[in-house]
Write a protein that holds these residues in place. Sequence first.
Motif, PDB file in Angstrom:
ATOM      1  N   ASP A  46      40.846 -19.462  13.080  1.00 44.50           N
ATOM      2  CA  ASP A  46      41.663 -20.648  13.268  1.00 44.50           C
ATOM      3  C   ASP A  46      41.960 -21.245  11.901  1.00 44.50           C
ATOM      4  O   ASP A  46      41.039 -21.556  11.146  1.00 44.50           O
ATOM      5  N   ALA A  47      43.230 -21.403  11.579  1.00 43.68           N
ATOM      6  CA  ALA A  47      43.617 -21.920  10.272  1.00 43.68           C
ATOM      7  C   ALA A  47      43.005 -23.292  10.005  1.00 43.68           C
ATOM      8  O   ALA A  47      42.689 -23.622   8.867  1.00 43.68           O
ATOM      9  N   TYR A  50      39.390 -22.864   8.830  1.00 47.63           N
ATOM     10  CA  TYR A  50      39.226 -22.003   7.663  1.00 47.63           C
ATOM     11  C   TYR A  50      38.818 -22.815   6.439  1.00 47.63           C
ATOM     12  O   TYR A  50      39.438 -23.812   6.105  1.00 47.63           O
ATOM     13  N   ASP A 123      44.517 -13.197   8.436  1.00 50.53           N
ATOM     14  CA  ASP A 123      45.369 -13.903   9.390  1.00 50.53           C
ATOM     15  C   ASP A 123      45.571 -15.375   9.044  1.00 50.53           C
ATOM     16  O   ASP A 123      46.586 -15.946   9.427  1.00 50.53           O
ATOM     17  N   VAL A 124      44.607 -15.997   8.350  1.00 49.19           N
ATOM     18  CA  VAL A 124      44.702 -17.448   8.122  1.00 49.19           C
ATOM     19  C   VAL A 124      44.744 -17.873   6.655  1.00 49.19           C
ATOM     20  O   VAL A 124      45.104 -19.007   6.368  1.00 49.19           O
ATOM     21  N   ASP A 125      44.377 -17.014   5.736  1.00 47.23           N
ATOM     22  CA  ASP A 125      44.314 -17.399   4.319  1.00 47.23           C
ATOM     23  C   ASP A 125      45.677 -17.199   3.655  1.00 47.23           C
ATOM     24  O   ASP A 125      46.155 -16.069   3.542  1.00 47.23           O
TER      25      ASP A 125
END
Length: 163
Positions: A46-47, A50, A123-125
Amino acid sequence: MKTVKTFAFSMLTFALIACGGDKKTDSIPTASTTETTTATAAAPADANAYDPNRGLGKHENVDVSKFDPALAASGKKVAEVKCTSCHKPTEEKLVGPGWKGVTQRKTPEWIMNFITNPDPMIDVDPELQKQLELCLVRMPNQGLNDTEAREILEYMREIDGAK
Protein backbone atom coordinates in the motif's frame (compact mmCIF):
# COMPACT_ATOMS: atom_id res chain seq x y z
CA MET A 1 15.52 -20.27 -46.79
CA LYS A 2 12.98 -22.28 -44.78
CA THR A 3 15.82 -23.81 -42.78
CA VAL A 4 17.20 -20.36 -41.95
CA LYS A 5 13.78 -19.17 -40.75
CA THR A 6 13.30 -22.30 -38.65
CA PHE A 7 16.77 -21.90 -37.13
CA ALA A 8 16.17 -18.19 -36.36
CA PHE A 9 12.79 -18.95 -34.77
CA SER A 10 14.35 -21.74 -32.69
CA MET A 11 17.16 -19.48 -31.47
CA LEU A 12 14.70 -16.70 -30.56
CA THR A 13 12.53 -19.17 -28.66
CA PHE A 14 15.58 -20.55 -26.83
CA ALA A 15 16.77 -17.04 -25.92
CA LEU A 16 13.38 -16.07 -24.51
CA ILE A 17 13.15 -19.24 -22.45
CA ALA A 18 16.76 -19.03 -21.24
CA CYS A 19 16.40 -15.43 -20.09
CA GLY A 20 13.28 -16.22 -18.12
CA GLY A 21 15.06 -18.32 -15.48
CA ASP A 22 12.90 -20.72 -13.53
CA LYS A 23 10.12 -18.21 -12.95
CA LYS A 24 7.17 -18.87 -15.22
CA THR A 25 5.96 -15.25 -15.57
CA ASP A 26 6.87 -12.31 -17.76
CA SER A 27 8.93 -9.43 -16.42
CA ILE A 28 5.93 -7.19 -17.07
CA PRO A 29 3.78 -6.86 -13.96
CA THR A 30 0.42 -8.56 -14.10
CA ALA A 31 -2.37 -8.89 -11.57
CA SER A 32 -0.94 -12.20 -10.37
CA THR A 33 2.62 -10.89 -9.91
CA THR A 34 1.68 -7.62 -8.26
CA GLU A 35 -0.76 -9.20 -5.82
CA THR A 36 1.63 -11.89 -4.68
CA THR A 37 3.87 -11.28 -1.69
CA THR A 38 6.54 -13.58 -0.37
CA ALA A 39 6.00 -15.53 2.80
CA THR A 40 8.69 -13.46 4.48
CA ALA A 41 6.88 -10.17 3.88
CA ALA A 42 3.96 -9.34 6.09
CA ALA A 43 3.57 -5.70 5.09
CA PRO A 44 0.84 -4.67 2.63
CA ALA A 45 1.79 -3.26 -0.77
CA ASP A 46 0.00 0.00 0.00
CA ALA A 47 1.56 3.28 -1.10
CA ASN A 48 0.21 4.98 2.05
CA ALA A 49 1.91 2.39 4.30
CA TYR A 50 5.19 2.53 2.41
CA ASP A 51 8.17 3.85 4.37
CA PRO A 52 10.82 5.10 1.89
CA ASN A 53 13.52 4.59 4.53
CA ARG A 54 12.57 1.01 5.36
CA GLY A 55 10.62 -0.24 2.35
CA LEU A 56 8.07 -3.03 2.69
CA GLY A 57 8.87 -6.22 4.52
CA LYS A 58 9.83 -7.64 7.85
CA HIS A 59 13.31 -6.14 8.19
CA GLU A 60 13.03 -3.25 10.63
CA ASN A 61 16.38 -3.03 12.40
CA VAL A 62 19.48 -4.37 10.67
CA ASP A 63 22.64 -4.03 12.76
CA VAL A 64 25.54 -2.87 10.60
CA SER A 65 27.63 -1.42 13.42
CA LYS A 66 30.49 -3.85 12.72
CA PHE A 67 31.77 -4.98 9.32
CA ASP A 68 32.02 -8.77 8.91
CA PRO A 69 34.49 -9.80 6.14
CA ALA A 70 33.42 -13.46 6.27
CA LEU A 71 29.79 -12.45 5.76
CA ALA A 72 30.85 -10.22 2.84
CA ALA A 73 32.82 -13.10 1.26
CA SER A 74 29.74 -15.33 1.52
CA GLY A 75 27.65 -12.51 0.05
CA LYS A 76 30.00 -12.20 -2.89
CA LYS A 77 29.55 -15.92 -3.62
CA VAL A 78 25.76 -15.64 -3.45
CA ALA A 79 25.84 -12.51 -5.62
CA GLU A 80 27.97 -14.26 -8.24
CA VAL A 81 25.24 -16.88 -8.62
CA LYS A 82 22.11 -14.77 -8.18
CA CYS A 83 22.94 -11.14 -8.97
CA THR A 84 25.92 -10.46 -11.22
CA SER A 85 24.14 -11.39 -14.42
CA CYS A 86 22.23 -8.11 -13.97
CA HIS A 87 24.31 -5.99 -11.52
CA LYS A 88 27.94 -4.89 -11.46
CA PRO A 89 29.82 -3.97 -8.27
CA THR A 90 30.63 -0.61 -9.87
CA GLU A 91 28.40 2.36 -10.74
CA GLU A 92 27.98 0.96 -14.25
CA LYS A 93 24.50 -0.22 -15.25
CA LEU A 94 24.28 -3.70 -16.74
CA VAL A 95 20.64 -4.83 -16.85
CA GLY A 96 20.02 -3.32 -13.43
CA PRO A 97 21.89 -0.49 -11.73
CA GLY A 98 25.43 -0.88 -10.43
CA TRP A 99 25.82 -1.47 -6.70
CA LYS A 100 28.53 1.09 -5.94
CA GLY A 101 27.15 3.63 -3.45
CA VAL A 102 23.86 1.84 -2.77
CA THR A 103 24.61 1.46 0.96
CA GLN A 104 25.19 5.20 1.17
CA ARG A 105 21.90 6.01 -0.58
CA LYS A 106 19.64 3.40 1.06
CA THR A 107 19.26 2.08 4.60
CA PRO A 108 20.20 -1.51 5.44
CA GLU A 109 16.52 -2.22 6.17
CA TRP A 110 15.44 -0.93 2.76
CA ILE A 111 18.11 -3.01 0.99
CA MET A 112 17.21 -6.19 2.91
CA ASN A 113 13.49 -5.70 2.28
CA PHE A 114 14.06 -5.04 -1.42
CA ILE A 115 16.33 -8.07 -1.86
CA THR A 116 13.82 -10.39 -0.19
CA ASN A 117 10.60 -8.68 -1.33
CA PRO A 118 11.07 -6.78 -4.61
CA ASP A 119 7.61 -7.01 -6.19
CA PRO A 120 5.52 -5.09 -3.62
CA MET A 121 8.24 -2.46 -3.28
CA ILE A 122 8.46 -1.88 -7.03
CA ASP A 123 4.68 -1.46 -7.09
CA VAL A 124 4.72 1.48 -4.63
CA ASP A 125 8.20 3.06 -4.59
CA PRO A 126 8.43 6.01 -7.01
CA GLU A 127 12.24 5.73 -7.26
CA LEU A 128 12.02 2.04 -8.14
CA GLN A 129 9.36 2.78 -10.73
CA LYS A 130 11.67 5.37 -12.34
CA GLN A 131 14.48 2.80 -12.26
CA LEU A 132 12.18 0.29 -13.96
CA GLU A 133 11.57 2.80 -16.76
CA LEU A 134 15.36 3.07 -17.26
CA CYS A 135 16.18 -0.63 -16.98
CA LEU A 136 13.01 -1.94 -18.66
CA VAL A 137 13.28 -5.17 -16.66
CA ARG A 138 11.57 -5.77 -13.34
CA MET A 139 13.91 -7.21 -10.72
CA PRO A 140 12.91 -10.84 -10.22
CA ASN A 141 12.42 -12.29 -6.78
CA GLN A 142 15.44 -14.59 -6.43
CA GLY A 143 13.94 -16.38 -3.43
CA LEU A 144 16.81 -15.39 -1.16
CA ASN A 145 16.48 -16.20 2.51
CA ASP A 146 17.31 -13.69 5.25
CA THR A 147 20.85 -15.03 5.72
CA GLU A 148 21.68 -14.73 2.01
CA ALA A 149 20.18 -11.24 1.87
CA ARG A 150 22.27 -10.18 4.88
CA GLU A 151 25.39 -11.63 3.27
CA ILE A 152 24.72 -9.68 0.07
CA LEU A 153 24.15 -6.51 2.09
CA GLU A 154 27.55 -7.01 3.75
CA TYR A 155 29.14 -7.53 0.32
CA MET A 156 27.52 -4.28 -0.85
CA ARG A 157 28.93 -2.55 2.23
CA GLU A 158 32.39 -3.92 1.34
CA ILE A 159 32.03 -2.53 -2.19
CA ASP A 160 31.30 0.86 -0.61
CA GLY A 161 34.41 0.73 1.57
CA ALA A 162 33.18 -0.71 4.88
CA LYS A 163 36.01 -2.16 6.93
